[in-house]
Design a protein around this motif. Structure first.
Motif: not given
Length: 343
Positions: A97-110, A149-154, A175-184
């Motif tokens: 399946g798909p892979r996203l890098a870097p995962p946001l559990v380890d990296t900031s959205l910024a 989408v956030a579940t995959y990004m994180v 912090g999670f809300g910022a990810i959701i807002d960026a996706i939205a």
């Protein structure tokens, strides 16, 4: 871009008009169960290469329309083009399946640098399909909803029970809300771009909404979806928006009322009789045949189709599966399904 004023039964139902028999399309109708898709995929190589090749992606979108004459064509793409445009690297590994890098559990959205040009091949695919579709066929665009989408990004990949994203949301809701807002924000722009390029309606896929507790569902599914619907409707007031919160169950009435989607997709676990009783009157619904009933065929398929048809005696209804068609689906069974729905 518009495709004229020819009657499109699916589009009419999404706008609140009942049609008998109901229009029909199938989630993932362009895909691995079709030999013509497998041949093109083998020629082009990987999945992402196929998505980014606009001519090939348009051909894939059109293949099931030519073979079956569905009432709707669904854009061939993937929900993870949004994190790719937001700056994560996207790859698809065979069998994993798909892979996203870097995962946001380890990296900031910024730390991500947005690359909106990565969406341009999708818009070109839309333009090509819109120019080639039969005039009576409704063209559906789509995006993933922010929570899914956030579940995959994180996590950087699909994950069991979406545990990484759920932990993140509890531990750092801001912090999670910022990810959701960026996706939205990106999703509004993306869907608006699809509409400008030629789609007639759009669907928001929230494939993992069923993993959330009720308060979290309200916060991470309903609220951001409602913002997307409001903003998109201000830009494109005549474009129907289908919401598909898979696994929402008893939270469906709240989702329908609070997001104000134009139509709601039901997964196969939802009792259609219950849905007809509890959802807002006259709200169009879509679904919800079990994909495994399509695999089984025969009497199981006939009884399941009949039960769904009878469940919505007056409501606008789009016949569809409760989730995507499976790779081992029989073409003969799809043909039989169409006969049953349209007879």
């Amino acid at each position: 871009m518009t495709r004229g004023t020819v009657d499109r039964p699916l589009l009419a139902v999404l706008r609140g008009e009942r049609r008998d028999p109901p229009p029909v399309w199938l989630m993932r109708q362009a895909g691995r169960y079709l030999p013509e898709y497998r041949a093109l995929r083998a020629e082009k190589g990987g999945f992402l290469e196929l998505v980014h090749d606009s001519a090939a992606a348009a051909e894939v979108t059109l293949q099931p329309i030519r073979r079956f004459g569905f009432d709707g064509a669904i854009l061939f793409s993937d929900i993870l083009v949004i994190p790719h445009a937001l700056g994560q690297e996207l790859t698809f590994e065979a069998g994993e399946g798909p892979r996203l890098a870097p995962p946001l559990v380890d990296t900031s959205l910024a730390a991500l640098k947005a690359v909106p040009g990565r969406l341009e091949p999708v818009y070109e695919t839309v333009r090509r399909v819109a120019a080639a579709l039969p005039p009576q066929t409704t063209f559906l665009g789509f995006a993933g909803s922010p929570w899914t989408v956030a579940t995959y990004m994180v996590a950087g990949q699909g994950s069991k029970e979406q545990a990484e994203a759920r932990r993140y949301a509890y531990r750092d809701p801001a912090g999670f809300g910022a990810i959701i807002d960026a996706i939205a924000d990106a999703t509004v722009d993306y869907l608006s771009g699809q509409i400008d390029a030629g789609v007639d309606a759009v669907q928001l896929f929230d494939s993992w909404s069923g993993s959330l507790a009720p308060r979290e569902f309200e916060r991470w599914v309903i609220a951001p979806t409602a913002r997307i619907v409001e903003r998109l409707r201000a830009l494109h007031p005549d474009t129907p928006i289908i919401g598909f919160p898979k696994g929402a169950g008893a939270k469906l009435p709240a989702y329908a009322a609070e997001t104000r989607v134009s139509a709601i997709g039901l997964d196969e676990t939802v009792d259609p009789d219950w849905a007809d009783r509890v959802l807002p009157q006259h709200l169009p619904v879509q679904g919800n045949l079990d994909p495994l009933a399509l695999i089984a065929g025969g009497r199981a398929l006939e009884e399941a189709v009949a039960a769904i048809r009878w469940a919505f005696p007056a409501r606008p209804h789009v016949f569809n599966l409760g989730h995507g068609i499976l790779p081992d689906a029989s073409i003969a069974h799809v043909e039989r399904l169409l006969d049953l729905v349209r007879s």
